[in-house]
Enzyme design. Structure first.
Site, short mmCIF file in Angstrom:
data_model
loop_
_atom_site.label_atom_id
_atom_site.label_comp_id
_atom_site.label_asym_id
_atom_site.label_seq_id
_atom_site.Cartn_x
_atom_site.Cartn_y
_atom_site.Cartn_z
N ASP A 668 -5.58 2.29 -14.96
CA ASP A 668 -4.48 1.67 -15.70
C ASP A 668 -4.18 2.41 -17.00
OD1 ASP A 668 -2.71 -0.76 -16.06
OD2 ASP A 668 -3.90 -0.87 -17.90
N GLU A 721 -1.94 5.27 -12.93
CA GLU A 721 -0.73 4.57 -13.33
C GLU A 721 -0.22 5.27 -14.59
OE1 GLU A 721 1.40 1.09 -15.52
OE2 GLU A 721 -0.71 1.55 -15.88
#
Length: 999
Positions: A668, A721
């Site tokens: 993330d 991401e």
């Protein structure tokens, strides 16, 4: 404590230049044994003329130092020095006399039939007689006092055998005396033997009654200035009974005797006090001692072995070793100490008495460190790839004892203590030791096992204290509770077949469609094991190849995605234990489903019980506040340039893949890691060493993490991401790009640009879409710059963004048709697919952490159930056809796998392209994003395909569509179109995508 006689096979070695005394004859041994049987009254009568020393000896706890000091007070300093420090010429035979007397002592104890009680009484009698002679020796210090010196030597030997007394000043006299003639030695030995046998019986009763009496001080004839007087240790003695003496194995006390056979030799130095000194005591009480094991436990000292224990709230502490039981002296504030006349540290346990209970346990401070130099070296270098095996809490067997090893990295701490349920959250007595310059603190606690809660009590550099959860905890309490839990895994995996197969092809060259799940809300209330009964079957039925689980790592707020992690090594306890989570992963693997998890190494929350300023100073976060504070989320960013912090994160990535068989990590917020100026205004960030805005430390960390994971765990995939145009996210780390950087080394990257553009296009009314046609075609400009995943993720269905179906314009039929056409286009587009839960059946509401997906929409009793079930059936068929058609996934990252048919039909809202497999077998994908049917719509096609038939049509009636289809094979016509030598005419359904493949 009463000493045990030496075994017949050993005797103390003489000092340099000393002649070994002769052994007593058998007649002498028998005579000595008989003399020890003199009635108590006779012994008392003989000892009556003794001075104050004999009076105290009758109590068996006399302190020679006090008697000597009292008599020495009447003498001048010169006489005192000559008696202790510099013996006169007349006393030069004392040392040899002592050695001779030692031999006589041994001879009197070798007799096999000597009873234990008799041996104890004789030893005490020797001590009493020696006290009397010592008093005389201290008072009359003339050059002709040879007889007195001999008696002093006899006293010294007697006290060496006594467990209740320490080395006296007379010993020092004997040690420093010069050798005398052999005749003098023999005479001294005879006199010493006669004296000690004459008084043997007198003090025997007192010596045998010290089983539970408080420990008293015993003094030496001369105590070094500044050193406290050594203490006695009370010794418990078994009821008197006759038992034959026997030779004990090395290091072990013989059975049937109350003291160890390891008696201190007469050559011992002056005894020291076993008590903890004032400085160490203060540091231990404050919890700021770096080396508690150097003070507490058992340690060889002059005079024997010093035992020290720190047991707050204890009433008494007793050392137990075989038959030996020695109660330590209570020094106050929870400290206990005693000096036992042993040659070496024995194996022992402690019996600790508290109010209302008695606990027998191992001494935590008798163990060597559980971490070796290699572990500490690797931690310091930041290269310990199995860091979770070195730090944290680990049940283990150490030096033959079961317990738990605690280890934590806190280099700025003044001290660290372990606190938990096992010590009623009072860590005063459990001080950890610092292992050199590594910054690691360690402690092995015996008899502590799984299930216990714990934290670390850290003393900050300013002296304040903070209670912290273990950064390496592998299990935690259920939030909002914050304690760490001792755990170990006993899980037996059953997914060997899956693990062997997953490395057959890299992820970017294999079918890869992902169902993204928020575990706590997918079926609210289910545990890991209950999810394992439902989730694998549901996902397998829909045809997804992988699931992406979130949140997995422990986090404080349950109503979140879990991106503010406090337990990086612990699966969230909300759903069960770590082994329960293993069970879920195992069941998914057995169903043929890969498992990805969201992993968040970018930042962490500021909770004062977690990582923030862990040891009182910035540790896991960057020391520069501008670099540490994340401007968007109120969290702290990791200091990726620090070896130990980088190691913490790299090892964490490996940990999930190896310990839980995770098949991939979706990382993330990568963009926030890569840029120093991420969400920062000018003046709020500092350029790197080259003047740029790239975070070079984060780049190095991501490269190392990816390289390590791919090397150690074949078959896994890492997914970034990353929302910017950073060059080389999925390029190999050793291949440098135009920017001069090597690749970050990820396997896949989320295509955030495609997601944003395509959803923006679909949100427009169809009549306006022709003005935004480029939003659907631009992705192919950069489609092969990275290895992409096309994500319709959790981020797109919350916070007012609306669910996927609700983003679509028009009425309910058009919205569902728009979703179906969009999914068909998405599955055909180059790249892998990801779909968040609830979107597979066109849920109209946004995600809710409280009740999860609206499963009631699929209830047959609900009127619109066919509409939602139709979308879910389409997702199943998309995955089925996709997995069976290599053209849709084999060349996702190769431009040879894609060809435009028509990309500029903006007025028609039509897109058409070919997907090809390595053998050139095509799939034709056509999307009509207009709400009208287009009959006989001509498309150019290759001329080497004799006929095409529909593989999938999102407008089919079973999906809830209008059922405009092409049921018969479509044959090409020799009319060139769209630059192709042949063309076909199709019926394009409204708001639909059609896949065709060679018939």
């Amino acid at each position: 404590m009463t000493p045990r006689p030496e075994s017949s096979g050993s005797r103390p070695k003489g000092t340099a230049g000393e002649k070994i005394p002769e052994q007593p004859t058998a007649t002498q041994q028998k005579s000595a044994a008989k003399k020890t049987a003199v009635p108590k009254q006779a012994a008392a009568k003989k000892a009556a003329p003794a001075k104050a020393t004999a009076k105290k000896a009758a109590a068996a706890k006399t302190t020679v130092g006090k008697t000597v000091a009292k008599k020495a007070a009447t003498k001048n300093a010169a006489a005192k020095n000559s008696a202790v420090e510099q013996p006169a010429a007349g006393t030069t035979t004392a040392k040899k006399a002592a050695a001779k007397k030692t031999a006589a002592k041994k001879a009197t104890t070798v007799k096999a039939t000597a009873a234990k009680a008799t041996a104890v009484k004789a030893a005490a009698a020797k001590s009493t007689a020696a006290d009397t002679v010592a008093g005389k020796a201290a008072a009359g210090k003339s050059p002709a006092a040879k007889t007195t010196a001999k008696k002093a030597a006899a006293k010294k030997a007697g006290t060496a055998k006594s467990a209740a007394a320490t080395t006296t000043a007379a010993e020092a006299v004997a040690k420093k005396a010069t050798p005398a003639t052999a005749t003098a030695k023999k005479a001294a030995a005879k006199k010493a033997t006669a004296k000690k046998t004459a008084t043997a019986k007198k003090t025997a009763p007192a010596a045998s009654t010290v089983a539970k009496s408080p420990a008293k001080k015993t003094g030496a004839d001369k105590v070094p200035v500044g050193k406290p007087v050594a203490k006695k240790s009370a010794v418990k003695k078994a009821p008197a009974r006759k038992a034959p003496a026997r030779k004990a194995p090395a290091g072990r006390a013989p059975a049937g005797v109350a003291a160890s056979a390891q008696a201190v030799p007469p050559e011992m130095e002056v005894a020291v006090s076993p008590a903890v000194d004032a400085v160490d005591r203060e540091r231990l009480l404050a919890g700021t001692h770096h080396a508690p094991h150097s003070v507490l436990g058992a340690h060889p000292v002059p005079g024997g072995i010093a035992f020290r224990a720190f047991r707050p709230y204890a009433l008494s502490v007793t050392v137990v070793s075989g038959e030996l039981r020695a109660e330590l002296h209570a020094d106050g504030e929870g400290f206990f100490s005693g000096l036992l006349p042993l040659r070496e540290v024995p194996a022992y346990r402690l019996v600790v008495e508290y109010e209302g209970t008695v606990l027998e346990t191992e001494d935590a401070y008798r163990f060597l460190p559980t971490l070796g130099d290699l572990d500490l070296h690797l931690i310091g270098e930041g290269r310990h790839e199995e860091l979770w095996t070195a730090l944290g809490a680990h049940p283990m067997t150490h030096e033959g004892v079961t317990g738990t090893r605690f280890a934590v990295w806190a280099p700025n701490a003044l001290g660290v203590r372990v606190t938990g349920t096992f010590n009623f959250w009072d860590g005063t007595g459990h001080i950890m030791r610092s292992l050199g310059s590594s910054g690691v603190w360690e402690l092995f606690l015996p008899d502590i096992g799984e299930g216990e809660l714990y934290k670390f009590e850290i003393t900050r550099p300013d002296g304040s204290k903070t209670l912290r959860a273990d950064p390496m905890a592998r299990r935690t309490e259920v939030p909002p509770a914050t304690s760490s839990v001792i755990t170990s895994s006993e899980y037996e995996w059953s997914d060997a077949e899956w693990l062997a197969r997953r490395a057959e092809a890299p992820a970017h060259e294999a079918p890869f469609s992902v169902y993204e799940i928020h575990l706590p809300s997918w079926r609210p209330g289910l545990t890991y094991r209950q999810l394992a009964e439902q989730l694998p079957g549901y996902v397998k039925n829909l045809g997804f190849t992988h699931v992406e689980l979130m949140p997995v790592a422990e986090h404080p707020f349950g109503g979140s995605w879990g991106y503010q992690v406090t337990g990086f090594y612990a699966p969230t306890a909300r759903l069960g234990t770590p082994d329960d989570f293993r069970f879920l992963v195992d069941k998914l693997h057995q169903a043929g489903i890969g498992v990805l998890m969201d992993w968040v190494p970018a930042h962490f929350p500021r909770d004062d019980w977690a990582l923030a300023e862990f040891d009182g100073r910035p540790l896991y976060e960057h020391e520069d506040p501008l670099r540490a504070a994340h401007p968007d989320w109120g969290t702290l960013e990791f200091d990726f340039g620090r070896n130990e912090v980088r190691n913490f994160l790299v090892a964490n990535a490996v940990y999930w893949c190896e310990e839980f068989h995770i098949d991939g990590l979706r990382v993330d917020a990568v963009a926030s890691m890569l840029y120093l100026d991420y969400s920062r205004e000018p003046g709020q960030w500092t350029p790197n060493e080259h003047g740029g805005r790239e975070n070079l430390d984060a780049v190095a960390f991501l490269q190392e993490m990816n390289a390590t994971v791919y090397r150690r765990v074949p078959g896994v995939v890492t997914i970034a991401e990353e929302s910017t145009a950073w060059d080389g996210v999925t390029r190999a780390t050793h291949h440098k790009g135009p920017s001069g950087f090597g690749g970050l080394g990820f396997g896949l990257k989320w295509n955030m640009g495609w997601m944003h553009d395509s959803l923006q296009y679909m949100s427009h009314e169809p009549v306006h879409r022709k003005y935004h046609h480029g939003e659907m075609t631009f992705s192919m400009v950069y489609a092969y710059s990275e290895n992409y995943v096309l994500p319709i993720s959790h981020d797109e269905v919350v916070h007012g963004k609306r669910s996927l179906v609700s983003k679509m314009p028009g009425d309910w039929w058009q919205q569902r048709a728009g979703v179906r056409s969009y999914l068909g286009y998405m599955w055909a587009h180059p790249g892998k697919q990801l779909l968040f839960m609830g979107q597979e059946f066109a849920q109209g509401a946004e995600w809710s952490e409280a009740h999860g997906p609206d499963w009631w929409l699929l209830d047959p009793g609900y009127g619109a159930e066919p509409d939602h079930r139709g979308v879910r059936d389409l997702v199943r068929d998309l995955n089925t056809v996709y997995r069976a058609t290599p053209a849709l996934w084999r060349l996702d990252t190769d431009p040879a796998g894609f060809e435009w048919i028509v990309g500029d039909a903006a007025d028609d809202n039509v897109l058409a392209f070919l997907r090809l497999d390595p053998e050139g077998v095509p799939v034709l994908a056509v999307s009509n994003f207009a709400p009208v049917t287009r009959q006989d719509y001509r498309l150019g096609v290759p001329d080497d395909v004799p006929a095409w038939h529909e593989a999938l049509n999102t407008d089919a009636a079973r999906y809830g569509g209008s059922d405009v289809t092409n049921p018969d094979p479509v044959k090409p016509e020799p009319q060139s179109w769209h630059g192709r030598p042949a063309s076909i005419r199709l019926a394009l359904p409204p708001l639909a995508t059609v896949w065709l493949r060679p018939a």
